[in-house]
Design a protein around this motif. Structure first.
Motif, PDB file in Angstrom:
ATOM      1  N   ARG A 646       0.836  -1.208   0.000  1.00 13.75           N
ATOM      2  CA  ARG A 646       0.000   0.000   0.000  1.00 13.75           C
ATOM      3  C   ARG A 646       0.867   1.253   0.000  1.00 13.75           C
ATOM      4  N   ASP A 647       1.972   1.205   0.764  1.00 10.82           N
ATOM      5  CA  ASP A 647       2.889   2.350   0.758  1.00 10.82           C
ATOM      6  C   ASP A 647       3.520   2.543  -0.618  1.00 10.82           C
ATOM      7  N   ALA A 648       3.870   1.449  -1.288  1.00 11.16           N
ATOM      8  CA  ALA A 648       4.457   1.561  -2.627  1.00 11.16           C
ATOM      9  C   ALA A 648       3.461   2.166  -3.613  1.00 11.16           C
ATOM     10  N   ILE A 649       2.197   1.768  -3.505  1.00  7.56           N
ATOM     11  CA  ILE A 649       1.171   2.333  -4.388  1.00  7.56           C
ATOM     12  C   ILE A 649       0.985   3.815  -4.105  1.00  7.56           C
ATOM     13  N   GLU A 650       0.960   4.178  -2.828  1.00 15.05           N
ATOM     14  CA  GLU A 650       0.645   5.550  -2.439  1.00 15.05           C
ATOM     15  C   GLU A 650       1.822   6.494  -2.669  1.00 15.05           C
ATOM     16  N   GLN A 651       3.052   5.988  -2.545  1.00 14.58           N
ATOM     17  CA  GLN A 651       4.216   6.871  -2.563  1.00 14.58           C
ATOM     18  C   GLN A 651       5.022   6.817  -3.854  1.00 14.58           C
ATOM     19  N   HIS A 652       4.724   5.890  -4.779  1.00 14.79           N
ATOM     20  CA  HIS A 652       5.638   5.718  -5.906  1.00 14.79           C
ATOM     21  C   HIS A 652       5.648   6.921  -6.857  1.00 14.79           C
ATOM     22  N   HIS A 653       4.622   7.788  -6.775  1.00 14.66           N
ATOM     23  CA  HIS A 653       4.652   9.042  -7.545  1.00 14.66           C
ATOM     24  C   HIS A 653       4.975  10.250  -6.674  1.00 14.66           C
ATOM     25  N   GLY A 654       5.017  10.054  -5.370  1.00 13.68           N
ATOM     26  CA  GLY A 654       5.298  11.173  -4.483  1.00 13.68           C
ATOM     27  C   GLY A 654       4.322  12.308  -4.701  1.00 13.68           C
ATOM     28  N   SER A 655       4.849  13.508  -4.888  1.00 11.68           N
ATOM     29  CA  SER A 655       4.008  14.667  -5.234  1.00 11.68           C
ATOM     30  C   SER A 655       4.385  15.174  -6.621  1.00 11.68           C
ATOM     31  N   ASP A 656       4.749  14.217  -7.468  1.00 14.43           N
ATOM     32  CA  ASP A 656       5.192  14.562  -8.828  1.00 14.43           C
ATOM     33  C   ASP A 656       4.030  15.163  -9.626  1.00 14.43           C
ATOM     34  N   MET A 657       4.366  15.860 -10.715  1.00 18.15           N
ATOM     35  CA  MET A 657       3.365  16.547 -11.526  1.00 18.15           C
ATOM     36  C   MET A 657       3.077  15.757 -12.801  1.00 18.15           C
ATOM     37  N   ALA A 665      -3.030  22.416 -20.222  1.00 17.38           N
ATOM     38  CA  ALA A 665      -3.955  23.331 -19.543  1.00 17.38           C
ATOM     39  C   ALA A 665      -3.458  24.772 -19.627  1.00 17.38           C
ATOM     40  N   LEU A 666      -2.163  24.966 -19.493  1.00 19.02           N
ATOM     41  CA  LEU A 666      -1.620  26.319 -19.612  1.00 19.02           C
ATOM     42  C   LEU A 666      -1.875  26.902 -20.997  1.00 19.02           C
ATOM     43  N   GLU A 667      -1.668  26.091 -22.028  1.00 21.05           N
ATOM     44  CA  GLU A 667      -1.857  26.572 -23.401  1.00 21.05           C
ATOM     45  C   GLU A 667      -3.315  26.872 -23.683  1.00 21.05           C
ATOM     46  N   GLU A 668      -4.227  25.999 -23.221  1.00 18.31           N
ATOM     47  CA  GLU A 668      -5.650  26.197 -23.541  1.00 18.31           C
ATOM     48  C   GLU A 668      -6.259  27.346 -22.749  1.00 18.31           C
ATOM     49  N   ASN A 669      -5.757  27.571 -21.528  1.00 22.30           N
ATOM     50  CA  ASN A 669      -6.376  28.604 -20.677  1.00 22.30           C
ATOM     51  C   ASN A 669      -5.644  29.942 -20.743  1.00 22.30           C
ATOM     52  N   ARG A 670      -4.647  30.019 -21.629  1.00 16.76           N
ATOM     53  CA  ARG A 670      -3.888  31.258 -21.727  1.00 16.76           C
ATOM     54  C   ARG A 670      -4.770  32.406 -22.211  1.00 16.76           C
ATOM     55  N   GLU A 671      -5.628  32.124 -23.215  1.00 18.92           N
ATOM     56  CA  GLU A 671      -6.484  33.174 -23.771  1.00 18.92           C
ATOM     57  C   GLU A 671      -7.723  33.407 -22.898  1.00 18.92           C
ATOM     58  N   LYS A 672      -8.212  32.357 -22.213  1.00 17.94           N
ATOM     59  CA  LYS A 672      -9.423  32.487 -21.396  1.00 17.94           C
ATOM     60  C   LYS A 672      -9.148  33.164 -20.060  1.00 17.94           C
ATOM     61  N   ASN A 673      -7.904  33.337 -19.736  1.00 14.52           N
ATOM     62  CA  ASN A 673      -7.514  33.994 -18.492  1.00 14.52           C
ATOM     63  C   ASN A 673      -7.997  33.239 -17.250  1.00 14.52           C
ATOM     64  N   TYR A 674      -8.151  31.888 -17.372  1.00 10.52           N
ATOM     65  CA  TYR A 674      -8.475  31.067 -16.212  1.00 10.52           C
ATOM     66  C   TYR A 674      -7.175  30.623 -15.558  1.00 10.52           C
ATOM     67  N   PRO A 675      -7.085  30.730 -14.223  1.00 12.92           N
ATOM     68  CA  PRO A 675      -5.831  30.311 -13.569  1.00 12.92           C
ATOM     69  C   PRO A 675      -5.702  28.791 -13.583  1.00 12.92           C
ATOM     70  N   VAL A 676      -4.480  28.328 -13.775  1.00 11.26           N
ATOM     71  CA  VAL A 676      -4.169  26.891 -13.717  1.00 11.26           C
ATOM     72  C   VAL A 676      -3.283  26.665 -12.507  1.00 11.26           C
ATOM     73  N   LEU A 677      -3.844  25.977 -11.498  1.00 16.39           N
ATOM     74  CA  LEU A 677      -3.105  25.743 -10.258  1.00 16.39           C
ATOM     75  C   LEU A 677      -2.215  24.517 -10.398  1.00 16.39           C
ATOM     76  N   GLU A 678      -0.973  24.692 -10.064  1.00 11.53           N
ATOM     77  CA  GLU A 678      -0.023  23.578 -10.186  1.00 11.53           C
ATOM     78  C   GLU A 678      -0.380  22.432  -9.250  1.00 11.53           C
ATOM     79  N   GLU A 679      -0.944  22.739  -8.063  1.00 12.15           N
ATOM     80  CA  GLU A 679      -1.274  21.697  -7.096  1.00 12.15           C
ATOM     81  C   GLU A 679      -2.318  20.729  -7.631  1.00 12.15           C
ATOM     82  N   GLU A 680      -3.183  21.223  -8.546  1.00 10.27           N
ATOM     83  CA  GLU A 680      -4.229  20.357  -9.080  1.00 10.27           C
ATOM     84  C   GLU A 680      -3.681  19.308 -10.030  1.00 10.27           C
ATOM     85  N   TYR A 681      -2.448  19.480 -10.468  1.00 11.51           N
ATOM     86  CA  TYR A 681      -1.852  18.536 -11.404  1.00 11.51           C
ATOM     87  C   TYR A 681      -0.712  17.740 -10.743  1.00 11.51           C
TER      88      TYR A 681
END
Length: 792
Positions: A646-657, A665-681
């Protein structure tokens, strides 16, 4: 000013939309109060409580059997190695003589018999009925009527057998009132005195003393069994008494006939042995006996040097030391307690300091520390229990007391800790437990040295056991050989003692078997209660027929192949840096099982079709990718996989993006002026900590990225691996990793070597012309099929 609220509402609507379409499942519930979890896992308060509990167990182990340290190490028929004198006056009960006195008092009690009134009354009735039958026959024959015996009547049958002359003489006596009364008076006396059975008089000694309890519960004076009469003797006496003054020409013949007639009626005695009353009187007599006390004066020798020790000497010595313990317990208890407490506290402090310095992964985790403490406490409890068992069994089996240390299952701690943790922790724990046990047995240096050696040999033997069978066999063999080796060195001067070597081998072998059995039971217990993993239990999960691996093989074959490659990379790297390769392999097998929920959304399972993410918003795609960790945890809980997996499943990506969809998301929302939060990815974490999980995390990234290399070479693979390692270190993904830069360099070299062999290019074999024509046809059919699919 309303942009933050607008952004929040936008994210909420997006989330609801994704839930409706099935792209986002409900998130797993984590503990609300993370501070509480962190407190119990890292708090020094919990560590101090555990240290105090181990201190209490250690002190109790040392103090409780303190009396054993002063008991003489002597056995029956041994030559005493020193003289022992009494330090004070005391008296003791000679139990053997007291027992003899009680037995003599019991034997002096006579046997008690009761007169059975029912037999007495029945006998009188039967004789009166016989006399009436004799008179009736005589009366009938005088009238010329033939007498016929009544069927089923005993008295009638007796009367019918008599001769006519004998019958007439007997009737004459019966009809004489004086003689009739005299006969019944004598009969009453005989019955009242009691008639014993022939069996009692035959089986018991004639000199046996008995007492009779009459019908009025009066106990008569004792008499010997030889003075009691049997039914035959009673009939003969009655016949003689009844015909004593009777005048007849052949009176002896008449007496004999009369006696035989009475014997057929008085065939049983009327005395019955009262066993319960006799036993009660015997118990009263034994209780009344006063114990036989022997006085011992101060300075009197209890054991004389060079004399043969007898059972009486051992008993006397045991009584003397019990008296000594009672006299000195109150004065010495607190001093013994203080000294033992300080010594145990010092040992615990040194052990704690060792763990903090050389095993920080155990010391910083209260869960692991408590598991270690429980193992130590159980081992100390087993030691105390086996000391008590040996003291009891040794007295009955005549086992030499010097063999006690070789019977203690101290190797249980080494076996368990090397299986659950590591070798260095097992050796440190063995030294601590051996030291406490040495204090328990009276500061025995030989005991401490013996069990440090035995624990070390056993720990080295079983540390690489891969199944429960080899685990048990190695434990038995290592304990037996090491105990035998050390005992033969310590007791080389005692070989001449009869049976010493036999008991040495038997106890060493029994110790090996008991250590194996106890360790195996406790391993099962800890695996189920603490959800810890051992090499044996992990190897069972390496079976590719496991339901989850089977599902992965058929539902997500690309992920299955990816997991196999990751396991190869992680296992090989684990061998290079001294980590556990089995843990790395099993964790890699199951690290991506969460992809079974939506396998078609992962590129390795696309099977040549277009990506399902093409028409999805980047946020939805990232949530699907991120959720495979949560889904994997759910599956691991459902299938009851170990905490390590379970630890291997939960931790093998860490907090990677999830960088690809973040850039989209950055490219598509650049013109719409919607913020893209890094934490969500980013993955929710936590960051990998154990070496094996760090290896799985790095192997997962390297294996996936290596698929994009065209014409792979050693240089390209090395550059790729270094780039992935550099980004992980820069992103802080290895901040909690229990690895040094030297180990990371070895892992990098191992990954490069393994990937080069996995991605090598085969030599292109030449083909025949006929085969080329067939290949062209196959290629054309394939291209037509793909064109049809695109049109559709």
């Amino acid at each position: 000013m309303f942009s933050p609220l607008k952004n929040s509402l936008f994210r909420l609507l997006k989330r609801r939309e994704m839930k409706k379409k099935g792209y986002l499942s409900a998130r797993r519930k984590f503990p609300r109060n993370l501070r509480t979890v962190h407190f119990f896992e890292r708090s020094w308060t919990i560590k101090i409580i555990l240290a105090m509990l181990i201190w209490v167990v250690s002190v109790c182990t040392v103090i409780m059997p303190a009396s054993q340290g002063v008991l003489p190490k002597l056995v029956e028929k041994q030559i005493a190695f020193k003289s022992i004198f009494a330090d004070f006056d005391f008296s003791y009960e000679d139990t053997d003589k007291t027992f003899e006195s009680k037995e003599a008092a019991r034997k002096a009690v006579p046997l008690y018999y009761r007169i059975r009134n029912d037999i007495t009354e029945q006998t009188l009735k039967d004789i009166q009925k016989l006399f009436d039958e004799l008179q009736r026959r005589n009366s009938l024959e005088k009238k010329g009527i033939a007498y016929t015996a009544t069927h089923g009547s005993k008295s009638s049958a007796i009367a019918a057998k008599l001769e006519k002359e004998t019958l007439e003489e007997l009737v004459r006596i019966i009809e004489n009132p004086r003689q009739n009364r005299h006969f019944f008076d004598e009969l009453d006396k005989v019955l009242e005195n009691g008639i014993t059975t022939p069996a009692d008089k035959k089986n018991l000694s004639w000199l046996t003393e008995i007492r009779i309890i009459d019908s009025k519960e009066r106990i008569r004076a004792p008499k010997l069994l030889r003075d009691m009469i049997t039914p035959e003797e009673a009939c003969r006496d009655l016949s003689d008494t009844a015909l004593k003054y009777y005048s007849y020409q052949d009176v002896n013949l008449l007496k004999k006939a009369f006696s035989q007639m009475l014997e057929e009626v008085i065939c049983d005695g009327n005395l019955e042995y009262d066993a319960s009353f006799t036993e009660q009187r015997r118990a009263e007599a034994a209780t009344a006996v006063r114990p036989v006390m022997i006085d011992v004066k101060k300075g009197e020798p209890l054991i004389t040097k060079n004399s043969e020790v007898t059972k009486r000497d051992l008993k006397l010595l045991e009584i003397y030391y019990k008296e000594l313990d009672q006299r000195t317990a109150s004065s010495n208890f607190w001093s013994n307690f203080t000294g033992s407490s300080l010594l145990c506290l010092t040992l615990i402090a040194v052990f704690w300091l060792y763990l903090k310095t050389f095993s920080p992964e155990i010391f910083e985790s209260n869960r692991r520390l408590w598991l270690l403490g429980i193992v130590i406490a159980i081992t100390l409890g087993l030691d105390y229990g086996f000391v008590e068992i040996f003291n009891v069994a040794g007295e009955h089996l005549n086992i030499h007391p010097e063999l006690l240390p070789g019977t203690l299952p101290l190797a249980v701690s080494a076996v368990l800790i090397v299986t659950l943790f590591d070798l260095q922790t097992a050796l440190a724990s063995a030294i601590f437990i051996a030291s406490v046990t040495a204090l328990m047995l009276g500061y025995s240096f030989n005991t401490m040295l013996l069990w440090i050696f035995v624990s070390t040999v056993t720990a080295f033997s079983v540390k690489n056991a891969l199944n429960y069978r080899s685990f048990s066999v190695l434990t038995v063999i290592s304990v037996f050989i090491s105990v035998m080796f050390m005992d033969l060195i310590f007791f080389r001067t005692m070989y001449e003692i009869p049976g010493f070597l036999n008991w040495l081998m038997i106890l060493a072998l029994a110790n090996g078997f008991l250590t194996a059995v106890i360790s195996l039971i406790l391993v099962f217990f800890f695996e189920s209660v603490f959800n810890v993993s051992t090499n044996m239990s992990l190897l069972l999960l390496c079976d590719h027929n496991h339901p989850l691996l089977k599902r992965l093989q058929f539902e997500a074959p690309g992920t299955y192949h990816h997991s196999l490659m990751v396991s190869t990379l992680a296992e090989q790297a684990a061998r290079e840096i001294g980590a556990n390769p089995i843990k790395a392999r099993v964790g890699a097998y199951f690290h991506d099982i969460g992809k079974l929920t939506k396998p078609e959304y992962f590129s390795e399972n696309n099977l040549g079709t277009e990506s399902r993410h093409k028409e999805l918003p980047p946020r939805m795609s990232s949530l699907i990718i991120l959720n495979h960790v949560k889904d994997g945890i759910d599956l691991a809980i459902k299938y009851k996989l170990k905490r390590l997996i379970r630890d291997a499943i939960e931790q093998h990506h860490g907090s990677d993006m999830v960088f690809y969809f973040y850039k989209r998301a950055l490219e598509e929302n650049r013109e719409k002026n919607y913020p893209v939060l890094e934490e969500e990815y980013r993955y929710p974490g936590p960051l990998p900590q154990d070496k094996e999980i760090v290896l799985i995390s790095l192997a997962d990234a390297c294996e996936a990225a290596s698929r994009s290399i065209t014409k792979p070479t050693h240089a390209k693979i090395d550059a790729l691996v270094w780039e992935i390692f550099r980004k992980r270190i820069k992103d802080g993904q290895l901040d909690n990793a229990d690895m040094s830069f030297r180990e990371i360099a070895r892992v990098r070299s191992s990954f490069v070597k393994t990937l080069v062999t996995m991605l090598h290019v085969r030599v292109q074999y030449p083909k025949d012309d006929d085969d080329n024509d067939e290949d062209d046809e196959i290629q054309m059919e394939s291209e037509n099929r793909q064109a049809q699919q695109k049109d559709a």
